[in-house]
Design an enzyme around this catalytic site. Structure first.
Site, mmCIF file in Angstrom:
data_model
loop_
_atom_site.group_PDB
_atom_site.id
_atom_site.type_symbol
_atom_site.label_atom_id
_atom_site.label_comp_id
_atom_site.label_asym_id
_atom_site.label_seq_id
_atom_site.Cartn_x
_atom_site.Cartn_y
_atom_site.Cartn_z
ATOM 1 N N PHE A 116 77.504 22.218 76.020
ATOM 2 C CA PHE A 116 76.755 21.008 76.385
ATOM 3 C C PHE A 116 77.669 20.136 77.233
ATOM 4 C CE2 PHE A 116 72.809 19.181 74.131
ATOM 5 C CZ PHE A 116 72.086 20.326 74.344
ATOM 6 N N GLN A 229 71.041 5.079 77.864
ATOM 7 C CA GLN A 229 71.369 6.318 78.565
ATOM 8 C C GLN A 229 70.189 6.837 79.372
ATOM 9 O OE1 GLN A 229 72.036 10.333 76.413
ATOM 10 N NE2 GLN A 229 74.026 9.748 77.244
ATOM 11 N N HIS A 231 68.883 10.165 80.991
ATOM 12 C CA HIS A 231 69.122 11.611 80.928
ATOM 13 C C HIS A 231 68.835 12.210 82.302
ATOM 14 C CE1 HIS A 231 68.798 15.797 79.768
ATOM 15 N NE2 HIS A 231 69.199 15.496 78.540
ATOM 16 N N LEU A 241 61.353 15.288 78.668
ATOM 17 C CA LEU A 241 62.716 15.830 78.744
ATOM 18 C C LEU A 241 62.748 17.336 78.960
ATOM 19 C CD1 LEU A 241 65.798 14.935 78.091
ATOM 20 C CD2 LEU A 241 65.405 16.291 76.062
ATOM 21 N N GLU A 244 69.350 19.420 77.988
ATOM 22 C CA GLU A 244 70.646 19.741 78.582
ATOM 23 C C GLU A 244 70.999 21.214 78.314
ATOM 24 O OE1 GLU A 244 73.377 16.492 78.346
ATOM 25 O OE2 GLU A 244 74.949 17.806 77.601
ATOM 26 N N ARG A 275 76.421 12.816 80.843
ATOM 27 C CA ARG A 275 75.095 12.447 81.358
ATOM 28 C C ARG A 275 75.142 11.283 82.329
ATOM 29 N NH1 ARG A 275 71.574 13.206 75.808
ATOM 30 N NH2 ARG A 275 71.710 15.480 75.864
ATOM 31 N N HIS A 339 66.440 7.472 78.059
ATOM 32 C CA HIS A 339 66.439 8.524 77.036
ATOM 33 C C HIS A 339 66.968 8.079 75.677
ATOM 34 C CE1 HIS A 339 66.786 12.511 75.346
ATOM 35 N NE2 HIS A 339 68.102 12.411 75.242
ATOM 36 N N ARG A 374 76.459 8.533 75.285
ATOM 37 C CA ARG A 374 76.403 9.541 74.221
ATOM 38 C C ARG A 374 76.512 10.949 74.794
ATOM 39 N NH1 ARG A 374 72.375 12.911 72.015
ATOM 40 N NH2 ARG A 374 70.640 12.003 73.174
HETATM 41 C C1 LIG Z 1 63.026 14.411 73.929
HETATM 42 C C2 LIG Z 1 64.316 14.186 73.205
HETATM 43 C C3 LIG Z 1 65.179 15.250 72.976
HETATM 44 C C4 LIG Z 1 66.380 15.052 72.313
HETATM 45 N N1 LIG Z 1 67.205 16.126 72.084
HETATM 46 C C5 LIG Z 1 68.360 15.927 71.401
HETATM 47 C C6 LIG Z 1 69.223 17.024 71.118
HETATM 48 O O1 LIG Z 1 68.945 18.166 71.466
HETATM 49 N N2 LIG Z 1 70.351 16.767 70.430
HETATM 50 C C7 LIG Z 1 70.711 15.516 70.001
HETATM 51 O O2 LIG Z 1 71.754 15.355 69.385
HETATM 52 N N3 LIG Z 1 69.892 14.473 70.242
HETATM 53 C C8 LIG Z 1 68.738 14.647 70.926
HETATM 54 N N4 LIG Z 1 67.915 13.578 71.173
HETATM 55 C C9 LIG Z 1 68.185 12.302 70.506
HETATM 56 C C10 LIG Z 1 67.800 12.401 69.034
HETATM 57 O O3 LIG Z 1 66.729 13.294 68.878
HETATM 58 C C11 LIG Z 1 67.382 11.056 68.457
HETATM 59 O O4 LIG Z 1 68.335 10.079 68.766
HETATM 60 C C12 LIG Z 1 67.269 11.164 66.933
HETATM 61 O O5 LIG Z 1 66.429 12.232 66.580
HETATM 62 C C13 LIG Z 1 66.753 9.876 66.344
HETATM 63 O O6 LIG Z 1 66.527 10.093 64.989
HETATM 64 P P1 LIG Z 1 66.197 8.902 64.014
HETATM 65 O O7 LIG Z 1 66.015 9.484 62.667
HETATM 66 O O8 LIG Z 1 67.204 7.832 64.188
HETATM 67 O O9 LIG Z 1 64.822 8.300 64.575
HETATM 68 P P2 LIG Z 1 63.366 8.963 64.752
HETATM 69 O O10 LIG Z 1 63.384 10.421 64.588
HETATM 70 O O11 LIG Z 1 62.810 8.399 66.010
HETATM 71 O O12 LIG Z 1 62.569 8.394 63.534
HETATM 72 C C14 LIG Z 1 62.209 7.046 63.451
HETATM 73 C C15 LIG Z 1 61.357 6.863 62.226
HETATM 74 O O13 LIG Z 1 61.146 5.488 62.022
HETATM 75 C C16 LIG Z 1 59.791 5.251 61.777
HETATM 76 N N5 LIG Z 1 59.497 3.891 62.209
HETATM 77 C C17 LIG Z 1 59.795 3.298 63.390
HETATM 78 N N6 LIG Z 1 59.354 2.025 63.397
HETATM 79 C C18 LIG Z 1 58.775 1.812 62.196
HETATM 80 C C19 LIG Z 1 58.122 0.708 61.603
HETATM 81 N N7 LIG Z 1 57.950 -0.459 62.224
HETATM 82 N N8 LIG Z 1 57.631 0.857 60.353
HETATM 83 C C20 LIG Z 1 57.756 2.023 59.682
HETATM 84 N N9 LIG Z 1 58.361 3.098 60.208
HETATM 85 C C21 LIG Z 1 58.872 2.987 61.443
HETATM 86 C C22 LIG Z 1 59.044 6.323 62.521
HETATM 87 O O14 LIG Z 1 57.796 6.545 61.931
HETATM 88 C C23 LIG Z 1 59.995 7.503 62.321
HETATM 89 O O15 LIG Z 1 59.704 8.116 61.087
HETATM 90 C C24 LIG Z 1 66.725 13.760 71.864
HETATM 91 C C25 LIG Z 1 65.871 12.695 72.098
HETATM 92 C C26 LIG Z 1 64.681 12.893 72.778
HETATM 93 C C27 LIG Z 1 63.814 11.719 73.057
#
Ligand SMILES: Cc1cc2nc3c(=O)[nH]c(=O)nc-3n(C[C@H](O)[C@H](O)[C@H](O)COP(=O)(O)OP(=O)(O)OC[C@H]3O[C@@H](n4cnc5c(N)ncnc54)[C@H](O)[C@@H]3O)c2cc1C
Length: 561
Positions: A116, A229, A231, A241, A244, A275, A339, A374
């Site tokens: 990566f 960031q 992407h 997306l 990568e 990135r 992103h 990141r």
């Molecule tokens: C398309 C894409 C691909 C990616 N690929 C990679 C990768 O390959 N490798 C990597 O390391 N990172 C990757 N990332 C980044 C990474 O996926 C995210 O940063 C990470 O998954 C975020 O996880 P999280 O648990 O913090 O939030 P999320 O998975 O976004 O979860 C947020 C949670 O909060 C809840 N929530 C939000 N607001 C409220 C509210 N007001 N009330 C109640 N619930 C709420 C939602 O329902 C959800 O359950 C990618 C990001 C994207 C967008």
């Protein structure tokens, strides 16, 4: 109070679910509140993989992982936090595997790892290009196995502070309507990112920064808000997306002249520079007229059909469905897109924020592992490692303290505010302001940042805030799935978070990581700006201050790729 638990987790993505599992296993009564069903959380969209120095594809070490991350962060990641991530990642990966995560494998059965961006060794563990989908299913299974209570489709609106502690959450019941008050001895925010502040983004509609805004309004500081960031490979025109992992598998970037232009920007790392570097290179090519319809091209043809189908099936499908291009036969149009937000709620290495009882983990938090930029694959790892740590710390505090008290006045105040929101009869519809927010942020606070554009954007945000405060009309007054109401609340959150971003951005008079000011401050300025921006809510607007970066052993150097 409608319900009380030891630990309340807000958010059911990878960070929230990992925190819930750990808090439960530490002996706490845990509940998860989520506006989406857990498996619909945006973590499920993660594609390329998750970083841990297993050394399966080439020699690697946690020290090398830590150094790459510090360098990638452009030296404002907190180095003690980064070392924790690098040291604890391998154990966390094997834990996920033992729970059933079916990662891709080498012929000898060990976990496969792909290169990566800006990583000194191929250290990204992956499940084809659906890694997030695999993780979210596995974590949800573990939640179900433990019978952890999930309040799904509850929209968390406000945190409750009482007696100097965070003691609960007020949420809107999306399915049945009405406000519900949840008491918790501790609360863990795991609400994900805020990419929807931008018009085109890789982020889902749910990524509206609600958790960061709730913390901000409670007086809890946010950190490094200027670092969004971009992407390098988001599909034209939708912004979806392409991982990568495509470049990790060997895809090239070419301009309208068919040139692999990265050789002029990062002659060694080429397409696998970090990135921020690749996004700036692409934007420079596009601005110089060497793009095609505002894009450059991602060329995978030389990888061959077999490799594309085995390793990148999701990317191929996205290209075919959303750009009408089959990457086996043709290059795919891509451009930089909003992103990942490196900033967020300031949290220590166990997720604790400045407010007793309030923790944060995952993309909503800023520990800071990612600093100004990141590295791909580090975010999923952060959700797991720091989700686990926050869950453990929140449970331990909760189990050592007995009382929960949410004053009746907290719910009464929220009811009154809700009524006044729903009572607005004259004014704009929320979507009009949301559209102006997204377009102007893309225009004025994107890959390259100019002083005059940032100053203009601050004025635009103040106008948007005034328009919002005059009252937005929520036409749907109903109880069931009132997305008109929740999107109005999300809009208010996003306007204020954008103001934090711009205030910190204009004050950072240097170029560092994702914050690039090539026209007036083209260089990194460690003497004056090797520090974190801290945003606090003042009198109806954010106030900016700074804090030190925690350095262990990596002194700042010039970044070369
Ligand atoms: C398309 C894409 C691909 C990616 N690929 C990679 C990768 O390959 N490798 C990597 O390391 N990172 C990757 N990332 C980044 C990474 O996926 C995210 O940063 C990470 O998954 C975020 O996880 P999280 O648990 O913090 O939030 P999320 O998975 O976004 O979860 C947020 C949670 O909060 C809840 N929530 C939000 N607001 C409220 C509210 N007001 N009330 C109640 N619930 C709420 C939602 O329902 C959800 O359950 C990618 C990001 C994207 C967008």
């Amino acid at each position: 109070m409608d319900a009380t638990h030891d630990v309340l987790i807000v958010g059911a993505g990878c960070a929230g679910m990992r925190a819930a599992i750990e808090a439960h296993d530490a002996g706490a009564d845990v509940a998860v509140i989520s506006k989406l069903h857990p498996t619909r959380s945006h973590s499920g969209a993660a594609e390329g993989g998750i970083n841990a120095a297993l050394g399966n594809a080439a020699e690697d070490s946690s020290e090398s992982h830590a150094f790459d991350t510090v360098k990638g962060s452009d030296y404002i990641g907190d180095q003690d936090a980064i070392e924790i991530l690098a040291d604890e990642a391998p154990g966390d990966i094997y834990q996920l595997e033992n729970w059933g995560a079916f990662f891709s494998r080498l012929p000898d059965g060990r976990l496969a790892q792909r290169p990566f961006g800006a990583a000194g060794s191929p250290r990204t563990v992956f499940a084809a290009d659906i890694t997030g989908h695999v993780l979210i299913q596995v974590l949800y299974e573990q939640l179900v196995k433990r019978d952890i209570k999930v309040y799904e489709e509850f929209f968390a609106w406000k945190l409750v502070e009482n007696d100097g502690r965070c003691q609960g959450v007020i949420a809107w019941d999306l399915l049945n309507g009405g406000l519900k008050t949840f008491g918790g001895k501790t609360v863990v925010l795991a609400t994900g990112g805020q990419g929807r502040i931008y018009r085109t983004t890789t982020n889902a509609y749910a990524c509206t920064g609600d958790g960061a805004a709730m913390a901000l309004y409670l007086g809890v500081p946010l950190k490094d808000m200027e670092f969004m960031q971009f992407h390098p490979t988001t599909l034209f025109p939708t912004g979806i997306l392409l991982t990568e992992g495509c470049r990790g598998e060997g895809a090239y970037l070419i301009n309208s002249e068919g040139e692999r232009f990265m050789k002029r920007y990062a002659p060694n790392a080429m397409e696998l520079a970090s990135r921020d570097v690749v996004s700036r290179a692409e934007q420079t090519e596009i601005d110089a007229g060497r793009g095609i319809n505002g894009s450059v091209m991602l060329d995978m043809r030389h990888l061959g059909a077999e490799r594309i189908i085995e390793r990148l099936p999701g990317s191929r499908e996205l290209s075919m469905v959303f750009a009408g291009v089959d990457p086996i036969y043709d290059p795919v149009p891509v451009r930089p897109g909003a992103h990942y937000h490196m900033g967020g709620v300031e949290a220590d290495n166990d997720g604790l924020t400045e407010l007793t009882g309030l923790y944060a983990a995952g993309e909503v938090a800023c520990v800071s592992v990612h600093g100004a930029n990141r590295l791909g694959g580090n975010s999923l790892m952060e959700t797991i490692t720091f989700g686990r740590r926050a869950g453990r710390a929140a449970a331990e505090w909760a189990l050592a303290n007995t009382t929960v008290d949410v004053p009746r006045s907290a719910q009464d105040d929220a009811e009154r505010e809700l009524k006044s929101l729903l009572d607005v009869k004259d004014g704009e519809r929320p979507w009009q302001i949301r559209q102006d927010l997204g377009s102007s942020m893309l225009e004025n606070f994107g890959v390259f940042r100019r002083e005059e554009q940032m100053a203009k954007q601050i004025e635009i945000l103040e106008e948007l805030k005034e328009r919002y405060d005059r009252g937005v009309v929520i036409e749907d007054k109903g109880e069931v799935f009132n997305s008109d109401l929740t999107s109005a609340i999300e809009l208010g959150n996003m306007i204020d978070l954008a103001r934090c971003m711009l205030q910190a951005g204009i004050a950072r008079k240097e170029s560092r990581g994702a914050h690039a000011r090539p026209y007036d401050h083209p260089k990194r300025d460690d003497d004056n700006f090797m520090k974190h921006s801290i945003s606090r809510w003042g009198d109806g607007a954010p106030e900016l201050s700074y804090s030190d970066v925690r350095v262990t052993k990596y002194e700042p150097q010039e970044r070369k790729y």
